[in-house]
Write a protein that holds these residues in place. Structure first.
Motif, short mmCIF file in Angstrom:
data_model
loop_
_atom_site.label_atom_id
_atom_site.label_comp_id
_atom_site.label_asym_id
_atom_site.label_seq_id
_atom_site.Cartn_x
_atom_site.Cartn_y
_atom_site.Cartn_z
N VAL A 19 0.84 -1.21 -0.11
CA VAL A 19 0.13 -0.02 0.19
C VAL A 19 0.78 1.25 0.12
O VAL A 19 1.73 1.30 0.84
CB VAL A 19 -0.90 -0.21 1.13
N ASP A 20 0.48 2.16 -1.04
CA ASP A 20 1.38 3.42 -1.04
C ASP A 20 0.32 4.41 -0.51
O ASP A 20 -0.65 5.02 -1.03
CB ASP A 20 1.60 3.83 -2.47
N ASN A 21 0.55 4.75 0.91
CA ASN A 21 -0.37 5.71 1.33
C ASN A 21 -0.49 7.14 0.99
O ASN A 21 -1.34 7.93 1.10
CB ASN A 21 -0.51 5.55 2.90
N SER A 22 0.64 7.61 0.37
CA SER A 22 0.74 8.92 -0.38
C SER A 22 -0.07 8.94 -1.50
O SER A 22 -0.68 10.13 -1.83
CB SER A 22 2.08 9.14 -0.44
N GLN A 23 -0.43 7.80 -2.30
CA GLN A 23 -1.37 7.80 -3.35
C GLN A 23 -2.44 7.42 -3.19
O GLN A 23 -3.53 7.01 -4.01
CB GLN A 23 -0.57 7.05 -4.53
N ASN A 24 -2.73 6.82 -1.85
CA ASN A 24 -3.92 6.04 -1.39
C ASN A 24 -4.16 4.86 -2.69
O ASN A 24 -5.31 4.54 -2.95
CB ASN A 24 -5.13 7.01 -1.46
N ALA A 25 -3.07 4.22 -2.66
CA ALA A 25 -3.26 3.09 -3.91
C ALA A 25 -2.81 1.87 -3.34
O ALA A 25 -1.65 1.76 -2.72
CB ALA A 25 -2.57 3.46 -5.21
N ILE A 26 -3.42 0.50 -3.77
CA ILE A 26 -2.60 -0.58 -3.53
C ILE A 26 -1.97 -1.11 -4.84
O ILE A 26 -2.60 -0.92 -5.85
CB ILE A 26 -3.82 -1.85 -3.25
N LEU A 27 -0.51 -1.33 -4.82
CA LEU A 27 0.31 -1.57 -5.88
C LEU A 27 0.47 -3.10 -6.04
O LEU A 27 0.35 -3.93 -5.03
CB LEU A 27 1.64 -1.15 -5.67
N ASP A 28 0.54 -3.43 -7.19
CA ASP A 28 0.92 -5.02 -7.56
C ASP A 28 1.97 -5.47 -7.14
O ASP A 28 3.19 -4.54 -7.16
CB ASP A 28 0.66 -5.18 -8.93
N THR A 29 2.50 -6.77 -6.66
CA THR A 29 3.54 -7.01 -6.42
C THR A 29 3.76 -8.35 -7.12
O THR A 29 3.07 -9.18 -7.70
CB THR A 29 3.53 -7.30 -4.71
N GLN A 30 5.28 -8.54 -7.15
CA GLN A 30 5.66 -9.95 -7.58
C GLN A 30 5.63 -10.97 -6.52
O GLN A 30 5.28 -10.79 -5.47
CB GLN A 30 7.21 -10.06 -8.18
N ASN A 31 5.48 -12.40 -6.99
CA ASN A 31 5.32 -13.53 -5.92
C ASN A 31 6.66 -13.77 -5.72
O ASN A 31 7.09 -14.63 -6.13
CB ASN A 31 4.36 -14.70 -6.87
N ILE A 32 7.28 -13.06 -4.81
CA ILE A 32 8.49 -13.42 -4.12
C ILE A 32 8.37 -14.02 -2.68
O ILE A 32 7.52 -13.38 -1.74
CB ILE A 32 9.30 -12.12 -3.95
N ILE A 33 9.05 -15.07 -2.44
CA ILE A 33 8.91 -15.74 -1.10
C ILE A 33 10.19 -15.18 -0.40
O ILE A 33 11.38 -15.24 -0.81
CB ILE A 33 9.00 -17.36 -1.31
N TYR A 34 9.85 -14.78 0.88
CA TYR A 34 10.85 -14.17 1.73
C TYR A 34 11.21 -15.25 2.70
O TYR A 34 10.22 -15.77 3.61
CB TYR A 34 10.30 -12.92 2.38
N VAL A 35 12.27 -15.65 2.98
CA VAL A 35 12.70 -16.67 4.10
C VAL A 35 13.63 -16.08 5.14
O VAL A 35 14.97 -15.55 4.60
CB VAL A 35 13.46 -18.01 3.37
N PHE A 36 13.53 -15.88 6.01
CA PHE A 36 14.29 -15.48 7.38
C PHE A 36 14.99 -16.55 7.99
O PHE A 36 14.59 -17.42 8.47
CB PHE A 36 13.31 -14.47 8.17
N ASN A 37 16.26 -16.51 7.66
CA ASN A 37 16.92 -17.62 8.36
C ASN A 37 17.64 -17.18 9.84
O ASN A 37 17.69 -16.15 10.12
CB ASN A 37 18.16 -18.03 7.71
N LYS A 38 17.84 -18.19 10.78
CA LYS A 38 18.26 -17.87 12.11
C LYS A 38 19.70 -16.99 12.09
O LYS A 38 19.83 -16.20 13.12
CB LYS A 38 18.17 -18.89 13.04
N ASN A 39 20.34 -17.33 11.32
CA ASN A 39 21.85 -16.75 11.31
C ASN A 39 22.05 -15.45 10.74
O ASN A 39 22.74 -14.64 10.59
CB ASN A 39 22.84 -17.89 10.35
N GLY A 40 20.45 -14.64 10.36
CA GLY A 40 20.63 -13.53 9.78
C GLY A 40 20.44 -13.35 8.29
O GLY A 40 20.65 -12.13 7.79
N ASP A 41 20.45 -14.34 7.54
CA ASP A 41 20.25 -14.38 6.06
C ASP A 41 18.87 -14.42 5.84
O ASP A 41 18.27 -14.86 6.43
CB ASP A 41 21.18 -15.66 5.60
N LEU A 42 18.69 -13.41 4.65
CA LEU A 42 17.31 -13.28 4.17
C LEU A 42 17.57 -13.86 2.64
O LEU A 42 18.35 -13.31 1.88
CB LEU A 42 17.04 -11.98 4.18
N GLU A 43 16.65 -14.87 2.44
CA GLU A 43 16.44 -15.41 0.83
C GLU A 43 15.11 -14.81 0.35
O GLU A 43 14.19 -14.98 0.96
CB GLU A 43 16.55 -16.90 0.97
N LYS A 44 15.30 -14.05 -0.89
CA LYS A 44 14.21 -13.91 -1.62
C LYS A 44 14.16 -14.81 -2.65
O LYS A 44 15.21 -14.94 -3.79
CB LYS A 44 14.31 -12.43 -2.16
#
Length: 124
Positions: free
Chosen positions: A46-71
């Motif tokens: 959501v872009d509140n400055s434009q009052n709009a919902i934007l399309d997003t890609q289907n990206i999976i976010y994986v938060f690993n305990k060691n501090g690594d982030l996988e997209k």
């Protein structure tokens, strides 16, 4: 009788102090466990400055305990970065961006960056 009451009051105060000192660290560990035990995908951007919902890609976010982030992108490409949760659970840093943590449950992760709100849902 007076001695027993003093002991009871002392024990209650001691217990309250111990619980208060441990609560922030416990909450931080709880949030880290929620983040790392699920895979997340952006459901709404959501872009509140434009009052709009934007399309997003289907990206999976994986938060690993060691501090690594996988997209993980739909095409199979995996981008890596880092993540960190502030000790007070107020901010979540993903890569170079620091987001204000709004909500974190087992099903919903909500963060804010300026006028942008991102709502992640868990997929497992």
């Amino acid at each position: 009788m007076i001695i027993k009451k003093k002991h009871i009051i002392f024990l209650i105060i001691l217990l309250a102090c111990v619980l208060c000192n441990c609560s922030d660290k416990y909450q931080n560990n709880r949030y880290i466990n929620i983040l790392t035990s699920h895979k997340w995908v952006v459901n709404t951007f959501v872009d509140n400055s434009q009052n709009a919902i934007l399309d997003t890609q289907n990206i999976i976010y994986v938060f690993n305990k060691n501090g690594d982030l996988e997209k993980i992108y739909e095409c199979g490409f995996v981008a890596t970065s880092t993540w960190e949760l502030s000790p007070d659970n107020e901010y979540l840093t993903m890569g170079n961006n620091t987001f204000r943590l709004i909500t974190l449950t087992k099903k919903l992760l909500s963060v804010r960056y300026g006028n942008i709100d991102m709502f992640f849902v868990s997929i497992n």
